[in-house]
Design an enzyme around this catalytic site. Structure first.
Site, PDB file in Angstrom:
ATOM      1  NE  ARG A  57       0.154   5.749  15.470  1.00  0.00           N
ATOM      2  CZ  ARG A  57      -0.157   5.987  16.747  1.00  0.00           C
ATOM      3  NH1 ARG A  57       0.431   6.949  17.390  1.00  0.00           N
ATOM      4  NH2 ARG A  57      -1.023   5.236  17.373  1.00  0.00           N
ATOM      5  CB  THR A  58      -1.909   4.732   9.318  1.00  0.00           C
ATOM      6  OG1 THR A  58      -0.830   4.211  10.087  1.00  0.00           O
ATOM      7  CG2 THR A  58      -1.652   4.482   7.856  1.00  0.00           C
ATOM      8  CE  LYS A  86     -25.459  -4.379   6.092  1.00  0.00           C
ATOM      9  NZ  LYS A  86     -26.129  -3.335   5.302  1.00  0.00           N
ATOM     10  NE  ARG A 107      -3.631   0.102   9.414  1.00  0.00           N
ATOM     11  CZ  ARG A 107      -2.975   0.688  10.415  1.00  0.00           C
ATOM     12  NH1 ARG A 107      -3.503   0.686  11.635  1.00  0.00           N
ATOM     13  NH2 ARG A 107      -1.815   1.273  10.215  1.00  0.00           N
ATOM     14  CG  HIS A 135       2.345   0.156   7.961  1.00  0.00           C
ATOM     15  ND1 HIS A 135       1.834   1.182   7.179  1.00  0.00           N
ATOM     16  CD2 HIS A 135       1.958   0.450   9.246  1.00  0.00           C
ATOM     17  CE1 HIS A 135       1.182   2.040   7.947  1.00  0.00           C
ATOM     18  NE2 HIS A 135       1.227   1.610   9.194  1.00  0.00           N
TER      19      HIS A 135
END
Ligand code: CP
Length: 340
Positions: A57-58, A86, A107, A135
């Site tokens: 959802r975010t 990498k 995120r 958050h």
């Protein structure tokens, strides 16, 4: 706070006036989020939606929020699809991606990573969740939902009685929400968790210092009585040192309709940041609550759209232009969401 051009990294940046500003702009976004009207105020602008940790959802609601304002989205949805695997640094990643974007939502699994990324970015960065830390957009949409639910019951956020249930140690949504609620007056926090997963002490100290009441318990039934809001959370298995340790707490607190009816006040609102863990041995929020009118979890997710649209509009300074560049939609409008 100054919104224009700012990073949004923590709810600590907000005071009550700032929260009211976000909510007032979010209210203006309702016809666009409900797809009754169209605005193209961000036409030509690009969102870098950089999710280096799983999200439904975010990630999608930030993307939709940007699209609803007329912008284009470019996104990464996992670390292994990026050059971080990498060995590229967050600094280099931020320098590169900020050359391609007007704003970035990021995120990452490490606490503090979004702040480190933002320090190297040439464009504003919004924290979409950094490890067990914060958050902020989730807390804003949760508070917006709480405010609406309380208004519907002729109550206010001041004087709120909230019970927070589950993994309060690793739950970043809980951490941000506790800080944001502390801006209000006379909040009663009932914190229900196993002792090992209690809310970190620094949050409790801050809450008490701001004059609020805190009651801690490991007993679900007594802890949820007398709550206006019941905020249930998932055990954040991905943050535990080992899978075995996380499994000790699986299914420890399970709210279902029978327990709700027996122990909660009749209008207690049920919230959850989601995802809820619907596997049989977890089930912290049972499916048998799905038709309970006090279950606000999908009102929360719908509210996420307008809150995220508001953050974009404020940071990019287009709030005054939204209605000028607006027209009704031409397609059939069904009952898609709860926004009103
Ligand atoms: N609430 C929340 O952050 O959900 P996602 O992990 O699906 O984004």
């Amino acid at each position: 706070m100054e919104f224009i051009g700012s990073h949004i990294l923590s709810v600590s940046q907000f005071d009550r006036t700032d929260v009211d500003t976000v909510f007032a702009v979010a209210d203006k976004m309702l016809p666009y989020a409900a797809r009754e009207s169209i605005t193209r105020v961000l036409e030509g602008a690009i969102l870098g939606n950089m999710f280096f940790e799983p999200s439904t959802r975010t990630r999608v609601s930030f993307g939709c929020a940007w699209n609803l304002l007329g912008g284009e989205v470019r996104e990464t949805s996992e670390v292994k699809a990026s050059a971080l695997v990498k060995g590229e640094s967050l600094y280099d990643t931020a320098r590169v991606l900020s050359g391609y974007s007007d704003i970035i939502v990021m995120r990452h699994q490490l606490a503090g990573s979004v702040e480190e990324f933002a320090a190297a970015s040439r464009v504003p960065v919004i924290n979409g969740g950094d490890g067990a830390n914060e958050h902020p957009s989730q807390a804003l949409l949760d508070l917006y939902t709480i405010k609406k639910e309380m208004i519907a019951q002729r109550k206010t956020v001041d004087g709120l009685r909230i019970a927070l249930v589950g993994d309060l140690k690793y739950g970043r949504a809980v951490h941000s929400l506790c800080r944001l609620l502390s801006l209000y007056q006379d909040i009663h926090f009932s914190l229900i968790s196993p002792p090992e997963l209690r809310l970190p002490e620094n949050y409790i100290v801050d809450i008490k210092r701001q004059g609020h009441q805190v009651q801690e318990s490991a007993d679900l039934h007594s802890g949820i009585a007398h709550a206006d809001i019941l905020y249930v959370t998932r055990t954040q298995e991905e943050r535990f040192p080992s899978k075995e340790e996380a499994e000790r707490y699986r299914g420890l607190f399970r709210l279902n309709q029978t327990i709700y009816t027996e122990y909660c006040e009749p209008n207690t609102v049920i919230m959850h940041p989601l995802p809820r863990d619907s596997r049989g041995d977890a089930m912290e929020l049972d499916d048998d609550l799905n038709e309970n009118p006090n279950l606000a979890i999908f009102r929360q997710t719908d509210n996420g759209l307008v809150i995220r649209m508001a953050l974009f509009a404020l940071i990019l300074d287009v709030t005054s232009q939204i209605e000028q560049i607006s027209r009704p939609v031409k397609w059939y409008i069904g009952g898609r969401c709860h926004l009103s």
